[in-house]
Design an enzyme around this catalytic site. Structure first.
Site, mmCIF file in Angstrom:
data_model
loop_
_atom_site.group_PDB
_atom_site.id
_atom_site.type_symbol
_atom_site.label_atom_id
_atom_site.label_comp_id
_atom_site.label_asym_id
_atom_site.label_seq_id
_atom_site.Cartn_x
_atom_site.Cartn_y
_atom_site.Cartn_z
ATOM 1 N N HIS A 132 18.664 9.730 0.147
ATOM 2 C CA HIS A 132 19.551 8.692 0.676
ATOM 3 C C HIS A 132 19.048 8.076 1.974
ATOM 4 O O HIS A 132 19.550 7.044 2.410
ATOM 5 C CB HIS A 132 20.986 9.225 0.831
ATOM 6 N N ASP A 162 18.881 14.648 -4.102
ATOM 7 C CA ASP A 162 18.879 14.020 -2.777
ATOM 8 C C ASP A 162 17.621 14.402 -1.996
ATOM 9 O O ASP A 162 17.686 14.720 -0.813
ATOM 10 C CB ASP A 162 20.133 14.377 -1.972
ATOM 11 N N GLY A 253 21.929 10.902 11.106
ATOM 12 C CA GLY A 253 20.565 10.857 11.646
ATOM 13 C C GLY A 253 19.822 12.164 11.465
ATOM 14 O O GLY A 253 18.598 12.202 11.458
ATOM 15 N N ASN A 254 20.589 13.272 11.305
ATOM 16 C CA ASN A 254 19.967 14.569 11.017
ATOM 17 C C ASN A 254 19.503 14.673 9.567
ATOM 18 O O ASN A 254 18.734 15.579 9.222
ATOM 19 C CB ASN A 254 20.938 15.717 11.277
ATOM 20 N N SER A 255 19.984 13.758 8.707
ATOM 21 C CA SER A 255 19.632 13.824 7.285
ATOM 22 C C SER A 255 18.124 13.847 7.095
ATOM 23 O O SER A 255 17.405 13.008 7.633
ATOM 24 C CB SER A 255 20.210 12.610 6.544
ATOM 25 N N GLY A 311 20.493 23.203 -22.088
ATOM 26 C CA GLY A 311 21.095 22.537 -23.237
ATOM 27 C C GLY A 311 22.541 22.914 -23.479
ATOM 28 O O GLY A 311 22.974 23.040 -24.630
ATOM 29 N N VAL A 312 23.315 23.118 -22.402
ATOM 30 C CA VAL A 312 24.743 23.384 -22.536
ATOM 31 C C VAL A 312 25.497 22.603 -21.471
ATOM 32 O O VAL A 312 24.939 22.229 -20.451
ATOM 33 C CB VAL A 312 25.090 24.885 -22.366
#
Length: 514
Positions: A132, A162, A253-255, A311-312
């Site tokens: 992001h 992300d 801003g820490n992202s 596959g579930v």
């Protein structure tokens, strides 16, 4: 003397060729290594001083000094795109903003800027950050703590995790040592390093508050993100969440920044906070580095994530479900559907089974299964333990890729309802001509050729001629693409990206109930 001189010269030239050849061989070997293997080579050549874990009164000076140079400030420039989803108004407000202004004002959108953080994981310029942070970027600039600046390119990114991998053209950069997030303990001291609220490099301290947290933040676009996700929505999501929770101070801003242990080892990539105000309230979340390692290696090797699938579809056990299905188990995941051509079906797993262990580890909640599988690729094998009629069985599955996915009953129903959603929109679409896409600088698109009376598009003032590039995050190039994308509509909200004119992108939500 001449013979000795010639011999000496030949020896020097031969030695130089040998050294050069070895260096070339060494570089080729490095290119094929994972980031973790690269770091082992780096630290074998540059051992440095071992940083000990803090005991008694915490002292993080060594860890902070070791990590800070390897955490960068990422500055992003985007074309004018209107609201990126940070507002708190209703979906209706966005339509007024994008379509309720005179045509001549639409071209006045100015470039926007945003910033985040990133972690250098390889001396030759590979940097891991959040998806992001860079997903809408036209230009990415990386600033080091010593003020050096580089322009970066995106190597790969994925909203379901992300995570993103970017690269700058540089060598000999400081790196942050990769740790082992599986060994992180609740209550352990950690540091968050990044560039919050427009400040320069900042270090905060806290502890690990919880592990394996699922908060539902990756399941919807940013303007719809929240924390009240239901069980039915959990089981059909492609997003993988198994966050480390910390009370180290994290803000906007820490992202993309680093979460490190007291030894200065990277254990997580800071990604989100839970807060009623949008600023720190004591609850931060980081992506475990053991998951991130696999994702960024995929980005480097393939440009995208290669996911293996069991596959579930499933849901966590609740009191209501236990009563409904007559289940006594406390832990495990209840299998709702089994994909027809998936790995689970091939291994004999059935609807109503309870998945209890993966590779011998108890499954307490959905992140226990999802994170483990997300670290693997198609073709990898896992041991899955399940219960049926009170008896426990173990099977070995070979994970399959995207191409082997079949439709569940829910997906079949969603596909059937896509036609209903299409009709509700009240519009006709035609494939955008190549010349039109070239003119607007896009690679996909359909044009709204008609807006029908009584439909949602008419209600909100969407005009003929708008070129739509994506619906629900999926590129569209035909009417069939539109209907297929509408099948992934969630919470009665259709997400649309359009290009009214060159250099101007609008993103808005269409509520199906108004």
């Amino acid at each position: 003397m001449k013979k000795i001189g010639a011999t000496l010269l030949a020896a020097i030239v031969g030695g130089a060729i040998a050294v050069g050849g070895f260096k070339l061989f060494e570089q080729k070997q490095m290119d094929n290594m994972t980031f973790e293997e690269r770091q082992k080579v780096y630290y074998a050549s540059n051992p440095g001083e071992e940083i000990m874990s803090s005991t008694g009164n915490p002292d993080f000076t060594q860890a902070a000094a070791a990590v800070t140079p390897g955490v960068v400030h990422i500055q992003v420039t985007m074309s004018g795109r209107g609201n990126r989803g940070g507002g708190g108004g209703s979906p209706f407000d966005m339509f007024e903003e994008f379509f309720g202004v005179p045509q001549q004002r639409r071209g006045q959108a100015r470039p926007q800027t945003a910033s985040g953080s990133g972690v250098i994981i390889s001396p030759d310029g590979y940097i891991v950050t959040n998806n992001h942070v860079v997903e809408e970027a036209d230009k990415i600039e990386v600033v080091l703590t010593d003020k050096r600046k580089y322009e970066a390119k995106v190597i790969g990114r994925d909203p379901n995790f992300d995570l993103a991998l970017i690269k700058v053209n540089a060598n000999g950069l400081p790196i942050v040592k990769l740790g082992n997030s599986d060994n992180v303990q609740i209550g352990e001291w950690v540091l968050a390093v990044g560039y919050p609220l427009g400040l320069q490099s900042t270090v905060t301290a806290g502890i690990i508050s919880a592990k394996g947290r699922r908060i539902g933040i990756l399941d919807e676009p940013q303007q719809q993100r929240g924390f009240g996700m239901g069980q039915e929505e959990q089981m059909i999501s492609n997003a993988v969440e198994s966050f480390l929770q910390t009370d180290a101070v994290i803000n906007r801003g820490n992202s993309g920044g680093a979460l490190v242990n007291a030894r200065g080892e990277l254990v997580g990539i800071n990604s989100a906070i839970a807060s009623p105000t949008g600023t720190y309230a004591g609850y931060g979340f980081a992506i475990p580095i053991n998951l991130a390692k696999k994702i960024v290696d995929d980005f480097k090797e393939f440009g995208s994530v290669k996911r293996g699938y069991v596959g579930v579809t499933f849901t966590e056990l609740t009191d209501e479900l236990r009563k409904e299905a007559g289940i006594n188990d406390v832990n495990g995941l209840y299998v709702r559907e089994v994909l027809k051509n998936g790995a689970a079906a091939a291994a004999g797993i059935q609807k109503g089974d309870i998945l209890t262990k993966i590779d011998g580890r108890t499954i307490y909640s959905s992140p226990d299964l999802q994170e483990h599988v997300a670290r693997l690729r198609p073709g990898d094998k896992i041991k899955l333990t399940y219960k049926r009629a009170g008896k426990e069985k173990e099977v070995t599955l070979t994970l399959k890729g995207e191409e082997a996915k079949a439709k569940t009953e829910e997906e079949e129903q969603a596909s059937a309802s896509a036609a209903e959603i299409f009709n509700k929109l009240g519009a006709s679409f035609v494939a955008a001509p190549d010349a039109k896409k070239k003119e607007l600088g896009v690679t996909s698109g359909v044009v709204v050729s008609q807006v029908h009376r009584g439909g949602i598009f008419e209600y909100f003032g969407v005009e003929r001629g708008l070129l739509i590039t994506k619906i629900n995050g999926k590129p569209v190039n035909s009417v069939d693409d539109v209907e297929s994308a509408l099948a992934s509509t969630r919470r009665n909200i259709v997400r649309i990206s359009g290009v009214p004119e060159k250099g101007s992108t609008v993103e808005f939500n269409v509520p199906l109930q108004y």
